[in-house]
Design a protein around this motif. Structure first.
Motif, short mmCIF file in Angstrom:
data_model
loop_
_atom_site.label_atom_id
_atom_site.label_comp_id
_atom_site.label_asym_id
_atom_site.label_seq_id
_atom_site.Cartn_x
_atom_site.Cartn_y
_atom_site.Cartn_z
N ARG A 1 0.83 -1.22 -0.06
CA ARG A 1 0.00 0.00 0.05
C ARG A 1 0.74 1.25 -0.16
O ARG A 1 0.61 2.16 -0.84
N ASN A 2 1.77 1.35 0.79
CA ASN A 2 2.77 2.29 0.81
C ASN A 2 3.68 2.87 -0.33
O ASN A 2 3.50 4.02 -0.71
N GLU A 3 4.05 1.65 -0.85
CA GLU A 3 4.85 1.93 -2.13
C GLU A 3 3.83 2.23 -3.36
O GLU A 3 4.42 3.11 -4.07
N VAL A 4 2.84 1.69 -3.53
CA VAL A 4 2.14 2.08 -4.45
C VAL A 4 1.38 3.68 -4.44
O VAL A 4 1.64 4.40 -5.47
N VAL A 5 1.05 3.99 -3.27
CA VAL A 5 0.79 5.26 -2.96
C VAL A 5 1.90 6.26 -3.43
O VAL A 5 1.78 7.36 -4.16
N ALA A 6 3.18 6.03 -2.97
CA ALA A 6 4.28 6.82 -3.48
C ALA A 6 4.75 6.74 -5.01
O ALA A 6 4.76 7.73 -5.60
N LEU A 7 4.64 5.65 -5.62
CA LEU A 7 4.56 5.64 -6.97
C LEU A 7 3.61 6.33 -7.68
O LEU A 7 3.91 6.97 -8.78
N ALA A 8 2.40 6.27 -7.44
CA ALA A 8 1.31 6.95 -8.09
C ALA A 8 1.47 8.63 -7.62
O ALA A 8 1.18 9.41 -8.78
#
Length: 538
Positions: free
Chosen positions: A234-241
């Motif tokens: 969840r945290n990494e997808v938020v950052a990439l988006a």
């Protein structure tokens, strides 16, 4: 951007079970829906399933696959999975393709699903009978007796039976989401009303969705519990988006209780709690390569590894082995001396001089014909398969087969795969692969590792770091210049990417606690260091 919904549901049938006896998985990917029309076909569902299947194999799963199956084939594969499971096993199910929600229940569409003929409840019931129900999948796997059941459903937010070209799980938009049962965790690729990214921009040529890429990366990291893995995704997808100006916050529903479950193995503390020995120090790359070749090496192979790893602690053993092999090979090349004649008792009769036997050079070693890659798999393009053979037999079979230009040998399972070429390159522990020197497969390997970017220009892509080592530091005693850059407040992915994009960088070490990235032009020794991750370029 495609509208993608990934639901990751993990059901623990026996909550106190920390590990399973066996691991069995089924991965299903469906791109082709002939009855739904060209605009409703998908592009990356099969690729997503293949990538997840490869990752699961690396984690010790026995993987069943189904690409574009009909409903009958889908059901058969599901029952095959359930039949292989026993009490105490771990089951993993992955689906990528179209899905719909009828009256709050989720259904996944096989390749031969028909086109709707009407609207209304009766038509929904007809189509539900042509699809695979989520409850049917869960029941089959729970009734199998498996202690741990993991399900991953990859489908989009728009109903494919109502609008074109999208994956859908829901009536018109959105997933039919319910709170997971006690002891389960559910993770969705995006929150309500959000669209999940397929790419990070026009120059992103990856064949998998952003969420699937992060899922595969996290699920293969040792020491990450399933709960921590889900939060990390969840945290990494938020950052990439956020980097591309997009809002995507995966929704997490975590109701797991009891002991943590680890896909890629527990950390040392968890192993000690389970009564297992702590993780042994991670060997450096020289030790890994030597373990593969030491029993069947010739002097040329030993000289090659001595040249590539001049600072290795194994150098004294290599020198001794090299000298012994040189003596053995020199002795094999020599012609046995002719014994002196016995003293004559009387004048011997004339005899023509005895001819010396012609010198016959030793047969060439078939291993010299190949470039070897360690912890590397060449999937696809298989032309033959041999089981219960050693590595030398695998190399010899490829060398003597005109169809074979490359091979992959699984050291653990003693299985040899002969291949007509190299389609892709994957990182895979305890696997050795090789390509014939000067063959088309060697050129394919170079293109796979350093392919020119789309759009021409002929410049090579960044050199990839395909294998990383946890709890390992790459040291440079007395040579501070080799550690030429330190980046603070970094993260692992950024550190790895920085090294791949810098031609000077040959290796890196990332300190997790200090969030420090150290780029290295060389290193002298790999040493055990908790909280560090290191990587070395090929």
């Amino acid at each position: 951007m495609r509208l993608l919904g990934l639901v990751f549901a993990i059901l623990l049938a026996t909550l106190g079970t920390a590990s399973a006896e066996r691991r069995v998985a089924l991965v299903v990917g469906i791109d082709s829906y002939p009855a739904l029309g060209a605009e409703r076909q998908l592009k990356n569902a099969v690729n997503d399933a293949k990538a997840v299947g490869a990752a699961l194999q690396g984690l010790g799963f026995d993987v069943l696959t189904a690409e574009n199956p009909t409903r009958g084939a889908f059901v058969d594969k599901l029952f095959d999975l359930a039949a292989r499971l026993k009490t105490g096993d771990t089951a993993f199910f992955f689906y990528a393709g179209h899905g719909v929600s009828f009256d709050g229940a989720n259904y996944f569409l096989p390749s031969d699903v028909p086109l709707p003929r009407a609207t209304g409840r009766a038509e929904e019931e007809r189509l539900a009978g042509q699809a695979i129900g989520e409850q049917m999948i869960m029941k089959q796997l729970k009734d199998s007796g498996a202690s741990v059941v993991m399900l991953v459903f990859d489908a989009c937010r728009d109903n494919p039976l109502a609008s074109a070209g999208k994956r859908s799980l829901g009536g018109t938009r959105g997933l039919a989401v319910t709170a997971p049962p006690r002891g389960a965790i559910a993770l969705y690729s995006a929150g309500a009303g959000e669209a999940a990214l397929d790419r990070l921009g026009d120059d992103d040529t990856a064949q998998n969705s952003v969420f699937t890429r992060v899922l595969i990366d996290k699920m293969t990291k040792p020491g990450l519990s399933v709960s921590d893995m889900a939060r990390g995704i969840r945290n990494e997808v938020v950052a990439l988006a956020e980097k591309v100006g997009h809002e995507q916050t995966p929704a997490l529903y975590d109701q797991m209780i009891g002991k943590e479950y680890y896909l890629a193995g527990p950390p040392d503390a968890a192993k000690a709690e389970l009564g297992l020995p702590p993780q042994a120090p991670t060997p450096d790359r020289a030790e890994i390569e030597w373990s593969y070749i030491k029993d069947n090496a010739n002097s040329k192979m030993v000289a090659d590894i001595m040249t590539r790893y001049p600072s290795s602690e194994l150098m004294p053993a290599w020198r001794e082995r090299y000298a012994a092999l040189q003596r053995e090979e020199a002795s094999a090349r020599q012609t046995p001396p002719t014994p002196p004649p016995s003293p004559p008792q009387s004048p011997p009769a004339y005899a023509p001089p005895q001819q010396q036997p012609a010198y016959v050079p030793p047969a060439p070693d078939p291993r010299d014909q190949f470039r070897l890659r360690f912890d590397t798999d060449f999937p696809e393009r298989d032309v033959d398969e041999f089981r219960d053979v050693d590595q030398q037999a695998c190399v010899s079979r490829c060398a003597g087969d005109g169809r074979c230009q490359a091979f992959t040998y699984n050291v653990t399972k003693r299985v040899c795969f002969l291949k007509s070429g190299v389609a892709r390159v994957l990182s895979f522990k305890n696997v050795v692969s090789g390509v014939k020197r000067g063959s088309g497969a060697e050129a394919e390997l170079e293109r796979s590792a350093y392919a020119a970017p789309s759009g021409g220009g002929g410049e090579a892509q960044p050199e990839r770091i395909r294998v990383t080592y946890d709890d390992v530091d790459l040291e440079n005693y007395g040579d501070a210049g080799a550690d030429y850059t330190i980046v603070w407040n970094s993260n692992f992915r950024s550190c790895k990417s920085s090294c791949e994009n810098d031609r000077r960088c040959r290796a890196f070490t990332f300190n997790i606690g200090k969030r420090a990235c150290i780029l290295k032009s060389s290193f002298k020794k790999a040493a055990r260091f908790g909280g560090a991750i290191s990587g070395v370029k090929d």
